[in-house]
Design an enzyme around this catalytic site. Structure first.
Site, PDB file in Angstrom:
ATOM      1  N   ASN A  13       0.852  -1.190   0.000  1.00 32.00           N
ATOM      2  CA  ASN A  13       0.000   0.000   0.000  1.00 32.00           C
ATOM      3  C   ASN A  13       0.894   1.249   0.000  1.00 32.00           C
ATOM      4  O   ASN A  13       1.701   1.446   0.916  1.00 32.00           O
ATOM      5  CB  ASN A  13      -0.890  -0.052   1.254  1.00 32.00           C
ATOM      6  CG  ASN A  13      -1.822   1.133   1.354  1.00 32.00           C
ATOM      7  OD1 ASN A  13      -1.430   2.257   1.067  1.00 32.00           O
ATOM      8  ND2 ASN A  13      -3.043   0.899   1.776  1.00 32.00           N
ATOM      9  N   HIS A  16       0.996   6.254   1.832  1.00 31.82           N
ATOM     10  CA  HIS A  16       1.714   7.203   2.676  1.00 31.82           C
ATOM     11  C   HIS A  16       2.927   7.834   2.004  1.00 31.82           C
ATOM     12  O   HIS A  16       3.522   8.762   2.538  1.00 31.82           O
ATOM     13  CB  HIS A  16       2.017   6.577   4.032  1.00 31.82           C
ATOM     14  CG  HIS A  16       0.713   6.295   4.745  1.00 31.82           C
ATOM     15  ND1 HIS A  16      -0.209   7.296   4.985  1.00 31.82           N
ATOM     16  CD2 HIS A  16       0.147   5.148   5.176  1.00 31.82           C
ATOM     17  CE1 HIS A  16      -1.286   6.774   5.557  1.00 31.82           C
ATOM     18  NE2 HIS A  16      -1.094   5.467   5.686  1.00 31.82           N
ATOM     19  N   HIS A  49      -5.643   3.743  -1.685  1.00 30.58           N
ATOM     20  CA  HIS A  49      -6.962   4.133  -1.164  1.00 30.58           C
ATOM     21  C   HIS A  49      -7.238   5.563  -1.580  1.00 30.58           C
ATOM     22  O   HIS A  49      -6.578   6.494  -1.110  1.00 30.58           O
ATOM     23  CB  HIS A  49      -6.934   3.992   0.365  1.00 30.58           C
ATOM     24  CG  HIS A  49      -8.240   4.280   1.033  1.00 30.58           C
ATOM     25  ND1 HIS A  49      -8.420   4.137   2.390  1.00 30.58           N
ATOM     26  CD2 HIS A  49      -9.432   4.701   0.557  1.00 30.58           C
ATOM     27  CE1 HIS A  49      -9.665   4.457   2.714  1.00 30.58           C
ATOM     28  NE2 HIS A  49     -10.299   4.809   1.620  1.00 30.58           N
ATOM     29  N   ARG A  51      -9.292   8.264  -0.841  1.00 31.03           N
ATOM     30  CA  ARG A  51     -10.269   8.683   0.170  1.00 31.03           C
ATOM     31  C   ARG A  51     -11.115   9.826  -0.372  1.00 31.03           C
ATOM     32  O   ARG A  51     -10.669  10.583  -1.247  1.00 31.03           O
ATOM     33  CB  ARG A  51      -9.553   9.124   1.454  1.00 31.03           C
ATOM     34  CG  ARG A  51      -8.864   7.978   2.177  1.00 31.03           C
ATOM     35  CD  ARG A  51      -8.363   8.431   3.543  1.00 31.03           C
ATOM     36  NE  ARG A  51      -9.438   8.603   4.473  1.00 31.03           N
ATOM     37  CZ  ARG A  51      -9.761   7.758   5.463  1.00 31.03           C
ATOM     38  NH1 ARG A  51      -9.040   6.670   5.666  1.00 31.03           N
ATOM     39  NH2 ARG A  51     -10.772   8.011   6.254  1.00 31.03           N
ATOM     40  N   ARG A  55      -6.907  12.911   0.986  1.00 28.41           N
ATOM     41  CA  ARG A  55      -5.839  13.361   1.886  1.00 28.41           C
ATOM     42  C   ARG A  55      -4.480  12.780   1.506  1.00 28.41           C
ATOM     43  O   ARG A  55      -3.457  13.328   1.827  1.00 28.41           O
ATOM     44  CB  ARG A  55      -6.160  13.011   3.338  1.00 28.41           C
ATOM     45  CG  ARG A  55      -6.110  11.541   3.645  1.00 28.41           C
ATOM     46  CD  ARG A  55      -6.287  11.278   5.115  1.00 28.41           C
ATOM     47  NE  ARG A  55      -7.634  11.595   5.553  1.00 28.41           N
ATOM     48  CZ  ARG A  55      -8.200  11.029   6.628  1.00 28.41           C
ATOM     49  NH1 ARG A  55      -7.511  10.178   7.352  1.00 28.41           N
ATOM     50  NH2 ARG A  55      -9.424  11.328   6.983  1.00 28.41           N
ATOM     51  N   GLU A  76      -8.762   0.714  -3.153  1.00 33.12           N
ATOM     52  CA  GLU A  76      -9.598   0.793  -1.948  1.00 33.12           C
ATOM     53  C   GLU A  76     -10.457   2.040  -2.022  1.00 33.12           C
ATOM     54  O   GLU A  76      -9.953   3.124  -2.363  1.00 33.12           O
ATOM     55  CB  GLU A  76      -8.717   0.921  -0.707  1.00 33.12           C
ATOM     56  CG  GLU A  76      -8.102  -0.358  -0.268  1.00 33.12           C
ATOM     57  CD  GLU A  76      -7.300  -0.152   1.010  1.00 33.12           C
ATOM     58  OE1 GLU A  76      -7.444   0.895   1.684  1.00 33.12           O
ATOM     59  OE2 GLU A  76      -6.520  -1.028   1.325  1.00 33.12           O
ATOM     60  N   THR A 107      -8.442   3.767   8.501  1.00 30.14           N
ATOM     61  CA  THR A 107      -9.691   3.004   8.481  1.00 30.14           C
ATOM     62  C   THR A 107      -9.824   2.247   9.794  1.00 30.14           C
ATOM     63  O   THR A 107      -9.130   1.264  10.024  1.00 30.14           O
ATOM     64  CB  THR A 107      -9.684   2.029   7.282  1.00 30.14           C
ATOM     65  OG1 THR A 107      -9.246   2.740   6.128  1.00 30.14           O
ATOM     66  CG2 THR A 107     -11.060   1.466   7.036  1.00 30.14           C
ATOM     67  N   GLU A 157     -11.436  -9.067   3.128  1.00 30.52           N
ATOM     68  CA  GLU A 157     -10.170  -8.741   3.790  1.00 30.52           C
ATOM     69  C   GLU A 157     -10.501  -8.533   5.256  1.00 30.52           C
ATOM     70  O   GLU A 157     -11.293  -7.646   5.594  1.00 30.52           O
ATOM     71  CB  GLU A 157      -9.539  -7.489   3.174  1.00 30.52           C
ATOM     72  CG  GLU A 157      -8.218  -7.150   3.860  1.00 30.52           C
ATOM     73  CD  GLU A 157      -7.378  -6.122   3.105  1.00 30.52           C
ATOM     74  OE1 GLU A 157      -7.480  -6.037   1.876  1.00 30.52           O
ATOM     75  OE2 GLU A 157      -6.622  -5.410   3.788  1.00 30.52           O
ATOM     76  N   HIS A 200      -3.915  -4.363   7.720  1.00 29.48           N
ATOM     77  CA  HIS A 200      -4.025  -3.166   8.550  1.00 29.48           C
ATOM     78  C   HIS A 200      -3.129  -3.285   9.775  1.00 29.48           C
ATOM     79  O   HIS A 200      -3.317  -4.161  10.604  1.00 29.48           O
ATOM     80  CB  HIS A 200      -5.455  -2.841   8.997  1.00 29.48           C
ATOM     81  CG  HIS A 200      -5.647  -1.364   9.189  1.00 29.48           C
ATOM     82  ND1 HIS A 200      -5.165  -0.698  10.275  1.00 29.48           N
ATOM     83  CD2 HIS A 200      -6.215  -0.431   8.400  1.00 29.48           C
ATOM     84  CE1 HIS A 200      -5.440   0.587  10.151  1.00 29.48           C
ATOM     85  NE2 HIS A 200      -6.071   0.778   9.023  1.00 29.48           N
TER      86      HIS A 200
END
Ligand code: PXP
Length: 250
Positions: A13, A16, A49, A51, A55, A76, A107, A157, A200
């Site tokens: 992922n 970030h 993801h 969002r 962000r 996502e 999340t 998931e 996660h």
């Protein structure tokens, strides 16, 4: 990500990388570049993801990832009309539905499927028709797992966040109880014909018991790997995660 025998896939992922970029409103570091580096280093897929508040990942990042990647993109998103339209436009390999609250840092919980199974069943139908492998990000809860199977989602998931939090807080009894719930959840999901993914909060310290579950076919890991990449580079950070996953898998 393609289904193959008993291989545990690693989805990286890259959200970030975009968080760091956006902190300065600049064009770098580029999450697409990180995704290509992860692909080169042996990632089985990339997770991003988008969002609702953009962000971290932005719309152009999704286009860039779709154009650049040779490995599957796991997109996502929240179950909104806007996101459905974006997914249908790009038709990524996988779409993972997650709950989303604006005020949360990440999340926090799993998707409520059982209480909105009619709506979600209708929501995922066009995504499935478009060839996206739909995954639902849920807690290891019997009602949610059964609801996911009922509405025809091929993948769940299971949320490992609580297990990881308990570990880092030193609450080992609670951690082990959560691990047992994840194990039971994975077994139930597989028995209902669902493919099981988990993710996660996973780190080098927490990944092994999760990777050891033979029902689990894919892990999606981001925050820890991107953080670790600051110190040792993404390929090396991934290689250590891969080693721990393979070792746990035996
Ligand atoms: N899987 C899902 C469904 C997520 O929402 C996230 C966080 O975006 C992850 C996996 C990766 O979590 P982490 O960044 O904590 O490794």
């Amino acid at each position: 990500m393609p289904e193959t025998a008993d291989i545990l896939r690693l989805g990286v992922n890259i959200d970030h990388v975009a968080t760091v970029r956006n902190a300065r409103g600049s064009a770098y570091p580029d999450p697409v570049r990180a995704a290509l580096m992860a692909e080169e280093a042996g990632a089985d897929g990339i997770t991003a993801h988008l969002r609702e508040d953009r962000r971290h990942i932005k719309d152009d990042d999704i286009s860039g990832l779709m154009d650049a990647l040779s490995i599957p993109l796991n997109f996502e998103m929240a179950a909104t009309d806007e996101m459905q339209a974006i997914a249908l436009k790009h038709q990524p390999h996988a779409v993972c539905l997650v709950p989303e609250k604006r005020e949360e840092l990440t999340t926090e919980g799993g998707l409520e499927v059982a209480a909105q199974d009619d709506r979600l069943g209708e929501y995922i139908a066009p995504l499935r028709d478009a060839g996206c492998r739909v995954s639902l990000f849920i807690g290891a809860d019997e009602a949610q797992i059964r609801a996911a199977a009922r509405i025809g989602a091929p993948v769940v998931e299971l949320h490992t966040g609580a297990y990881c939090d308990y570990h880092s807080e030193g609450r080992f009894e609670a951690r082990d109880a959560e691990l047992a719930r994840l194990r039971e959840g994975a077994k139930l999901a597989q028995s209902l014909g669902l493919e099981v993914h988990m993710g996660h909060g996973l780190t080098y310290e927490t990944v092994a018991p999760i990777a050891a579950m033979s029902e689990v076919k894919e892990l999606n890991i981001g925050h820890f790997l991107i953080g670790e990449a600051i110190f040792r580079g993404l390929p090396e950070a991934m290689a250590e995660m891969r080693r721990l996953m393979d070792e746990a898998r035996g």
